[in-house]
Enzyme design. Structure first.
Site, PDB file in Angstrom:
ATOM      1  N   SER A 183      -1.009   5.153   1.071  1.00 22.65           N
ATOM      2  CA  SER A 183      -1.328   4.510  -0.202  1.00 22.65           C
ATOM      3  C   SER A 183      -1.797   5.573  -1.181  1.00 22.65           C
ATOM      4  O   SER A 183      -2.563   6.470  -0.799  1.00 22.65           O
ATOM      5  CB  SER A 183      -2.422   3.459  -0.011  1.00 22.65           C
ATOM      6  OG  SER A 183      -2.752   2.832  -1.239  1.00 22.65           O
ATOM      7  N   HIS A 216      -4.374   8.849 -11.472  1.00 19.55           N
ATOM      8  CA  HIS A 216      -4.998   8.590 -12.778  1.00 19.55           C
ATOM      9  C   HIS A 216      -4.908   9.867 -13.613  1.00 19.55           C
ATOM     10  O   HIS A 216      -5.726  10.790 -13.451  1.00 19.55           O
ATOM     11  CB  HIS A 216      -6.468   8.190 -12.608  1.00 19.55           C
ATOM     12  CG  HIS A 216      -6.674   6.869 -11.944  1.00 19.55           C
ATOM     13  ND1 HIS A 216      -6.356   5.680 -12.563  1.00 19.55           N
ATOM     14  CD2 HIS A 216      -7.154   6.546 -10.716  1.00 19.55           C
ATOM     15  CE1 HIS A 216      -6.645   4.669 -11.747  1.00 19.55           C
ATOM     16  NE2 HIS A 216      -7.127   5.171 -10.626  1.00 19.55           N
ATOM     17  N   HIS A 253       0.692   3.691  -9.014  1.00 23.44           N
ATOM     18  CA  HIS A 253       0.267   3.349  -7.657  1.00 23.44           C
ATOM     19  C   HIS A 253       1.502   3.156  -6.793  1.00 23.44           C
ATOM     20  O   HIS A 253       2.544   2.686  -7.257  1.00 23.44           O
ATOM     21  CB  HIS A 253      -0.555   2.049  -7.691  1.00 23.44           C
ATOM     22  CG  HIS A 253      -0.542   1.280  -6.404  1.00 23.44           C
ATOM     23  ND1 HIS A 253       0.320   0.233  -6.164  1.00 23.44           N
ATOM     24  CD2 HIS A 253      -1.286   1.424  -5.281  1.00 23.44           C
ATOM     25  CE1 HIS A 253       0.111  -0.243  -4.946  1.00 23.44           C
ATOM     26  NE2 HIS A 253      -0.856   0.459  -4.390  1.00 23.44           N
ATOM     27  N   VAL A 268       3.365   2.333   1.138  1.00 22.59           N
ATOM     28  CA  VAL A 268       4.292   1.824   2.153  1.00 22.59           C
ATOM     29  C   VAL A 268       3.483   1.632   3.423  1.00 22.59           C
ATOM     30  O   VAL A 268       2.619   2.449   3.751  1.00 22.59           O
ATOM     31  CB  VAL A 268       5.493   2.770   2.392  1.00 22.59           C
ATOM     32  CG1 VAL A 268       6.486   2.689   1.246  1.00 22.59           C
ATOM     33  CG2 VAL A 268       5.052   4.210   2.585  1.00 22.59           C
ATOM     34  N   ARG A 269       3.771   0.550   4.146  1.00 25.52           N
ATOM     35  CA  ARG A 269       2.924   0.205   5.284  1.00 25.52           C
ATOM     36  C   ARG A 269       3.740  -0.511   6.363  1.00 25.52           C
ATOM     37  O   ARG A 269       4.808  -1.085   6.093  1.00 25.52           O
ATOM     38  CB  ARG A 269       1.756  -0.671   4.833  1.00 25.52           C
ATOM     39  CG  ARG A 269       2.192  -1.920   4.085  1.00 25.52           C
ATOM     40  CD  ARG A 269       1.038  -2.621   3.408  1.00 25.52           C
ATOM     41  NE  ARG A 269       1.492  -3.823   2.712  1.00 25.52           N
ATOM     42  CZ  ARG A 269       1.942  -3.852   1.467  1.00 25.52           C
ATOM     43  NH1 ARG A 269       1.979  -2.728   0.774  1.00 25.52           N
ATOM     44  NH2 ARG A 269       2.358  -4.978   0.918  1.00 25.52           N
ATOM     45  N   HIS A 306      12.412   1.724 -14.156  1.00 24.55           N
ATOM     46  CA  HIS A 306      13.071   0.577 -13.529  1.00 24.55           C
ATOM     47  C   HIS A 306      14.499   0.893 -13.091  1.00 24.55           C
ATOM     48  O   HIS A 306      14.959   0.357 -12.070  1.00 24.55           O
ATOM     49  CB  HIS A 306      13.015  -0.626 -14.463  1.00 24.55           C
ATOM     50  CG  HIS A 306      11.699  -1.338 -14.397  1.00 24.55           C
ATOM     51  ND1 HIS A 306      11.388  -2.234 -13.400  1.00 24.55           N
ATOM     52  CD2 HIS A 306      10.594  -1.242 -15.192  1.00 24.55           C
ATOM     53  CE1 HIS A 306      10.163  -2.696 -13.580  1.00 24.55           C
ATOM     54  NE2 HIS A 306       9.656  -2.106 -14.655  1.00 24.55           N
ATOM     55  N   HIS A 335      -7.257 -13.830 -14.228  1.00 23.11           N
ATOM     56  CA  HIS A 335      -8.409 -14.205 -15.067  1.00 23.11           C
ATOM     57  C   HIS A 335      -8.296 -13.639 -16.481  1.00 23.11           C
ATOM     58  O   HIS A 335      -9.034 -14.051 -17.366  1.00 23.11           O
ATOM     59  CB  HIS A 335      -9.720 -13.757 -14.412  1.00 23.11           C
ATOM     60  CG  HIS A 335      -9.844 -12.279 -14.211  1.00 23.11           C
ATOM     61  ND1 HIS A 335      -9.328 -11.636 -13.115  1.00 23.11           N
ATOM     62  CD2 HIS A 335     -10.429 -11.321 -14.970  1.00 23.11           C
ATOM     63  CE1 HIS A 335      -9.603 -10.340 -13.201  1.00 23.11           C
ATOM     64  NE2 HIS A 335     -10.262 -10.121 -14.316  1.00 23.11           N
ATOM     65  N   GLY A 339     -13.195  -3.059   8.259  1.00 25.02           N
ATOM     66  CA  GLY A 339     -14.144  -1.986   8.505  1.00 25.02           C
ATOM     67  C   GLY A 339     -13.601  -0.608   8.246  1.00 25.02           C
ATOM     68  O   GLY A 339     -14.022   0.369   8.881  1.00 25.02           O
ATOM     69  N   GLY A 340     -12.654  -0.496   7.319  1.00 27.16           N
ATOM     70  CA  GLY A 340     -12.109   0.809   6.977  1.00 27.16           C
ATOM     71  C   GLY A 340     -13.125   1.670   6.241  1.00 27.16           C
ATOM     72  O   GLY A 340     -14.220   1.225   5.886  1.00 27.16           O
TER      73      GLY A 340
END
Length: 306
Positions: free
Chosen positions: A94, A98, A108, A111-112, A147, A177, A260-261
Site C-alpha cells: 500500500s 503527498h 494512492h 494491491v493485496r 484514465h 458526509h 492489531g497492525g
C-alpha cells in the site's frame, strides 16, 4: 491454494515495493526512504518505508505487510458474513504520495491478497487493489492520461473490466458526509477470485506495475510549475478531505487497526500538514472552484483523446 502460490504472490509484492521505492526516489532526486521492519502480534509483520521532506514529495510511504490472525475482523466480514470465524493471512503493498507542489496530485495505490481458512472446508482466497488520483488543481490532460493508462492495462483482461472497476473506484472513494468525490478516481476492485488464480494474479500484477506508468509522467510535467501561498493553503485545506475519508470510510484503515497492525504504518497515509477551515467558500470564477466544477464530478475521461 498451494504454498507455492502464496510464496509467488509474496515474492511479487516484495519486488513491487522495491521497484516503486526506487522509482519514486529517483523522481525526487535520489532522496532515500527510511525503513522500519515490524512484527505482528498474531503472526507475520512487514516493512514500512517513508520518504520525508523531499524536493518533490513532501511525504511518500510504501508499505509491505504479511499478517495472519485467528479470525477476520469486522471490517472484512461485514460485507462477507460467510467468512466469520475463519483464520486469515493478508499480504499487500500500500502506498500514498503527498507531493509538495499543489499542482502535483496526491496519489494512492494498493494491491493485496487474502486467504481465509477453516478446518474441514476449502480455503477462500481473493485479490483486491487499485489506484486513484487526488488533484488540488486539475489539468484535463493529466486526468485523460491517468484514465487512458488505467484503461490500457485493463484491456487484456476483458472489454468490460475498466468500466467496472472505474465505477467501483468512483463509488468507493466518495466522501459521503461531504457529498463529494475524494478525487478523479481510477481503479478499485475487491473479492477477485474468478475465473482462476492465474487471471486474478496477472491482473493484480498489471495494476501494481502500471501505477507509476500513470503517475510519474504527471509528476514530471507539473513539478516545475511555480506556486505561492494561496495554492499551498488550498492544498492543505483539500488534504483535510483526504484525512476525513481515510479515518471515516476506508476499509483498509479499519482492517489494519482492527487486526492489531502497526499504527504508524497504517496511518502513514496521512499527509504531514493539513488544515480545516470552517465553511470555506471559493469564488465561482476561481481556479479552486474549477476543481469542484470540472474534475470532482464523475466523468468518462477516456472519451477524450490523449
Amino acid at each position: 491454494m498451494s504454498i507455492l502460490a502464496l510464496a509467488e504472490v509474496k515474492s511479487f509484492l516484495l519486488a513491487l515495493q522495491d521497484s516503486i521505492c526506487t522509482q519514486l526516489s529517483q523522481a525526487d532526486g535520489d532522496t532515500v526512504f527510511t525503513e522500519v521492519q515490524w512484527k505482528h502480534e498474531e503472526g507475520g509483520g512487514g516493512r514500512s518505508r517513508v520518504l520525508a521532506n523531499g524536493t518533490v514529495f513532501e511525504k511518500a510511504g510504501v508499505n509491505f505487510s504479511h499478517v495472519s490472525g485467528a479470525t477476520l475482523p469486522a471490517s472484512s466480514t461485514a460485507h462477507r458474513p460467510e467468512l466469520t470465524g475463519r483464520s486469515f493471512q493478508a499480504l499487500g503493498v500500500s502506498l500514498v504520495v503527498h507531493p509538495l507542489s499543489p499542482y502535483i496530485p496526491t496519489s494512492h495505490a494498493n494491491v493485496r491478497f487474502f486467504i481465509a481458512e477453516k478446518p474441514g472446508e476449502d480455503a477462500v482466497w481473493w485479490f483486491g487493489g487499485g489506484f486513484d488520483l487526488t488533484p488540488f488543481y486539475g489539468f484535463k490532460e493529466d486526468a485523460v492520461h491517468w484514465h487512458h493508462t488505467a484503461q490500457r492495462l485493463c484491456a487484456p483482461f476483458g472489454n468490460e473490466v475498466y468500466a467496472k472497476y472505474k465505477k467501483w473506484c468512483d463509488d468507493y472513494f466518495f466522501i459521503k458526509h461531504r457529498n463529494e468525490a475524494r478525487g478523479i478516481g481510477g481503479l478499485f476492485y475487491d473479492d477477485l477470485n474468478t475465473p482462476d488464480f492465474n487471471y486474478c494474479f496477472a491482473f493484480t500484477r498489471a495494476v501494481g506495475e502500471g501505477f507509476l506508468d500513470a503517475y510519474l509522467p504527471i509528476v514530471a510535467k507539473r513539478k516545475t510549475l511555480g506556486w505561492g501561498e494561496r495554492e499551498r493553503q488550498f492544498q492543505l485545506y483539500r488534504r483535510s478531505r483526504y484525512v476525513e475519508f481515510n479515518l471515516v470510510w476506508d476499509r483498509g484503515t479499519l482492517f489494519g487497526l482492527q487486526t492489531g497492525g502497526r499504527t504508524e504504518s497504517i496511518l502513514m497515509s496521512m499527509p504531514p500538514l493539513v488544515r480545516w477551515e470552517y465553511h470555506y467558500q471559493q469564488p465561482d470564477d476561481s481556479h479552486e472552484a474549477a476543481l469542484y466544477r470540472d474534475f470532482l464530478p464523475v466523468r468518462n475521461w477516456t472519451m477524450e483523446p490523449e
